[in-house]
Design a protein around this motif. Structure first.
Motif, PDB file in Angstrom:
ATOM      1  N   GLU A 102       0.126  -0.981  25.288  1.00  0.00           N
ATOM      2  CA  GLU A 102      -0.178  -0.289  26.528  1.00  0.00           C
ATOM      3  C   GLU A 102      -0.890  -0.604  27.248  1.00  0.00           C
ATOM      4  OE1 GLU A 102      -2.715   4.122  25.342  1.00  0.00           O
ATOM      5  OE2 GLU A 102      -1.239   3.483  24.057  1.00  0.00           O
ATOM      6  N   CYS A 106       7.498  -2.087  32.138  1.00  0.00           N
ATOM      7  CA  CYS A 106       6.859  -1.210  30.962  1.00  0.00           C
ATOM      8  C   CYS A 106       7.926   0.480  32.170  1.00  0.00           C
ATOM      9  CB  CYS A 106       5.433  -0.907  31.871  1.00  0.00           C
ATOM     10  SG  CYS A 106       4.767   1.048  31.714  1.00  0.00           S
ATOM     11  N   ASP A 136       7.077   3.987  31.674  1.00  0.00           N
ATOM     12  CA  ASP A 136       5.753   4.641  31.375  1.00  0.00           C
ATOM     13  C   ASP A 136       4.952   5.561  33.145  1.00  0.00           C
ATOM     14  OD1 ASP A 136       5.155   7.212  31.669  1.00  0.00           O
ATOM     15  OD2 ASP A 136       4.042   5.913  29.415  1.00  0.00           O
ATOM     16  N   SER A 173       3.407   7.331  33.819  1.00  0.00           N
ATOM     17  CA  SER A 173       1.923   7.708  34.183  1.00  0.00           C
ATOM     18  C   SER A 173       0.895   6.275  34.222  1.00  0.00           C
ATOM     19  CB  SER A 173       2.071   9.016  33.137  1.00  0.00           C
ATOM     20  OG  SER A 173       2.022   8.653  31.550  1.00  0.00           O
ATOM     21  N   LYS A 174       1.223   6.085  32.994  1.00  0.00           N
ATOM     22  CA  LYS A 174       0.278   4.769  32.980  1.00  0.00           C
ATOM     23  C   LYS A 174       0.454   3.808  33.455  1.00  0.00           C
ATOM     24  CE  LYS A 174       1.695   4.867  27.352  1.00  0.00           C
ATOM     25  NZ  LYS A 174       2.361   4.346  26.368  1.00  0.00           N
TER      26      LYS A 174
END
Length: 105
Positions: free
Chosen positions: A19, A30, A32, A34-35
């Protein structure tokens, strides 16, 4: 008690490390969004605070070296004011972005 990082096989990272790597925008795998966006905004905020610090420092030094010259003193005061106004705008934008990320994504 063995730490979790020591229990993972070699070549894999614990979930927290994945993360963090994704948020720092270092991981091209990655997925995601939003991350990734959160990582980009964190970098931009860090750069903005650095620029604010140096602008504030420069304006403060100009104020100290104005030697009583009214035009230079006023210019230095204006630079400090503009730096502070810019930082308030950046903090407001950061708060709005964090709010939108928490509510929408």
């Amino acid at each position: 008690m063995i730490p979790q990082a020591a229990q993972t096989p070699l070549g894999t990272l614990p979930p927290l490390a994945d993360e963090i790597k994704c948020r720092l925008a270092f991981d091209p795998t990655c997925s995601d969004i939003s991350k990734i966006l959160a990582g980009i905004t964190d970098w931009l905020i860090a750069i903005s605070f650095t620029l604010f610090f140096f602008m504030f420092l420069y304006a403060g030094l100009k104020y100290l070296t104005a030697s009583g010259n009214d035009t230079e003193t006023q210019a230095a005061k204006n630079s400090i004011l503009y730096a502070v106004i810019g930082m308030v705008i950046i903090i407001g934008a950061y708060a709005a972005i964090k709010f939108l990320f928490s509510e929408l994504l």
